[in-house]
Design a protein around this motif. Structure first.
Motif, PDB file in Angstrom:
ATOM      1  N   ARG A  90       0.823  -0.626  -0.402  1.00 32.98           N
ATOM      2  CA  ARG A  90      -0.344   0.006  -0.048  1.00 32.98           C
ATOM      3  C   ARG A  90       1.203   0.902  -0.296  1.00 32.98           C
ATOM      4  O   ARG A  90       0.652   2.764  -0.729  1.00 32.98           O
ATOM      5  N   SER A  91       2.230   1.506   0.752  1.00 35.45           N
ATOM      6  CA  SER A  91       2.506   2.642   1.488  1.00 35.45           C
ATOM      7  C   SER A  91       4.003   2.392   0.694  1.00 35.45           C
ATOM      8  O   SER A  91       4.465   3.250   1.001  1.00 35.45           O
ATOM      9  N   GLY A  92       4.189   1.038   0.486  1.00 30.60           N
ATOM     10  CA  GLY A  92       6.206   1.179   0.044  1.00 30.60           C
ATOM     11  C   GLY A  92       6.948   1.216   1.818  1.00 30.60           C
ATOM     12  O   GLY A  92       6.255   1.112   2.228  1.00 30.60           O
ATOM     13  N   LEU A  93       8.452   1.693   1.075  1.00 31.64           N
ATOM     14  CA  LEU A  93       9.062   0.975   2.443  1.00 31.64           C
ATOM     15  C   LEU A  93       9.040   1.818   3.311  1.00 31.64           C
ATOM     16  O   LEU A  93       8.993   1.713   4.506  1.00 31.64           O
ATOM     17  N   ALA A  94       8.701   2.820   2.522  1.00 33.94           N
ATOM     18  CA  ALA A  94       8.055   4.249   3.883  1.00 33.94           C
ATOM     19  C   ALA A  94       7.322   3.665   5.195  1.00 33.94           C
ATOM     20  O   ALA A  94       6.830   3.813   6.060  1.00 33.94           O
ATOM     21  N   GLY A  95       6.390   3.479   4.149  1.00 31.33           N
ATOM     22  CA  GLY A  95       5.044   2.997   5.478  1.00 31.33           C
ATOM     23  C   GLY A  95       5.553   1.851   6.512  1.00 31.33           C
ATOM     24  O   GLY A  95       5.046   1.924   6.847  1.00 31.33           O
ATOM     25  N   ALA A  96       6.472   1.212   5.809  1.00 32.71           N
ATOM     26  CA  ALA A  96       7.042  -0.016   6.626  1.00 32.71           C
ATOM     27  C   ALA A  96       7.596   0.351   7.716  1.00 32.71           C
ATOM     28  O   ALA A  96       7.390   0.142   8.547  1.00 32.71           O
ATOM     29  N   TYR A  97       8.961   1.302   7.146  1.00 28.24           N
ATOM     30  CA  TYR A  97       9.173   1.988   8.326  1.00 28.24           C
ATOM     31  C   TYR A  97       8.735   3.237   9.133  1.00 28.24           C
ATOM     32  O   TYR A  97       8.878   2.995  10.365  1.00 28.24           O
ATOM     33  N   GLY A  98       7.766   3.480   8.664  1.00 29.58           N
ATOM     34  CA  GLY A  98       6.937   4.231   9.834  1.00 29.58           C
ATOM     35  C   GLY A  98       5.983   3.273  10.523  1.00 29.58           C
ATOM     36  O   GLY A  98       6.139   3.913  12.233  1.00 29.58           O
ATOM     37  N   VAL A  99       5.313   2.347  10.123  1.00 27.59           N
ATOM     38  CA  VAL A  99       5.426   1.551  11.180  1.00 27.59           C
ATOM     39  C   VAL A  99       6.388   0.996  12.243  1.00 27.59           C
ATOM     40  O   VAL A  99       6.455   0.735  13.637  1.00 27.59           O
ATOM     41  N   ALA A 100       7.438   0.120  11.701  1.00 27.96           N
ATOM     42  CA  ALA A 100       8.696   0.183  12.349  1.00 27.96           C
ATOM     43  C   ALA A 100       8.754   1.334  13.740  1.00 27.96           C
ATOM     44  O   ALA A 100       8.898   0.786  15.313  1.00 27.96           O
ATOM     45  N   TRP A 101       8.485   2.136  13.058  1.00 26.65           N
ATOM     46  CA  TRP A 101       9.649   3.655  13.778  1.00 26.65           C
ATOM     47  C   TRP A 101       8.005   3.554  15.285  1.00 26.65           C
ATOM     48  O   TRP A 101       8.557   3.904  15.949  1.00 26.65           O
ATOM     49  N   CYS A 102       7.213   2.888  15.175  1.00 25.17           N
ATOM     50  CA  CYS A 102       5.943   3.763  15.974  1.00 25.17           C
ATOM     51  C   CYS A 102       6.251   2.043  16.515  1.00 25.17           C
ATOM     52  O   CYS A 102       5.296   2.565  18.269  1.00 25.17           O
ATOM     53  N   LEU A 103       6.363   1.227  16.224  1.00 26.03           N
ATOM     54  CA  LEU A 103       6.848   0.215  17.529  1.00 26.03           C
ATOM     55  C   LEU A 103       7.825   0.359  18.118  1.00 26.03           C
ATOM     56  O   LEU A 103       7.882  -0.045  19.934  1.00 26.03           O
TER      57      LEU A 103
END
Length: 133
Positions: free
Chosen positions: A37-50
């Motif tokens: 949905r959002s590319g690696l940038a989206g996954a990075y955002g989720v990881a940063w949130c974790l």
């Protein structure tokens, strides 16, 4: 809160639910859906949130030296999580992004994200008082 920020929180919640249930495939599946949905940038955002969830109110906010005994002998994914969380604790997004990109380039990002989710859950569980169970 923007729709994008809310989506990141929703995705992080889904990752944590899967991790709490011991569903590694669910954790990876959620991250895969985020990337679609959002590319690696989206996954990075989720990881940063974790990472933020892991540190909670204890986040030092810069200049922190976190202690990870034996980290140099740990597996790649464990070292990655320690360094990624340290980057978050020090408000060092550039290092966080570099670590994220290196794990992706090494083909180890799914393992790292799974370990991050597991570490976050373990940290949250350690904060729960026995009377809270």
């Amino acid at each position: 809160m923007t729709d994008e920020a809310q989506q990141t929180l929703d995705d992080a919640t889904a990752v944590l639910r899967s991790a709490l249930a011991g569903d590694g495939a669910g954790v990876v599946g959620t991250f895969d859906a985020v990337v679609d949905r959002s590319g690696l940038a989206g996954a990075y955002g989720v990881a940063w949130c974790l990472a933020a969830t892991m540190l909670g109110d204890d986040a030092p906010g810069g200049g922190a030296a976190l202690d990870f005994p034996g980290i140099d002998q740990a597996d790649y994914d464990t070292r990655w999580v320690a360094r990624f969380v340290s980057a978050y604790a020090n408000d060092d997004a550039d290092t966080g992004e570099a670590l994220f990109g290196a794990a992706a380039a090494d083909g180890l990002l799914p393992d790292c994200l799974l370990t991050l989710a597991g570490s976050t859950v373990a940290t949250l569980r350690s904060r729960v008082e026995p009377t809270d169970l």
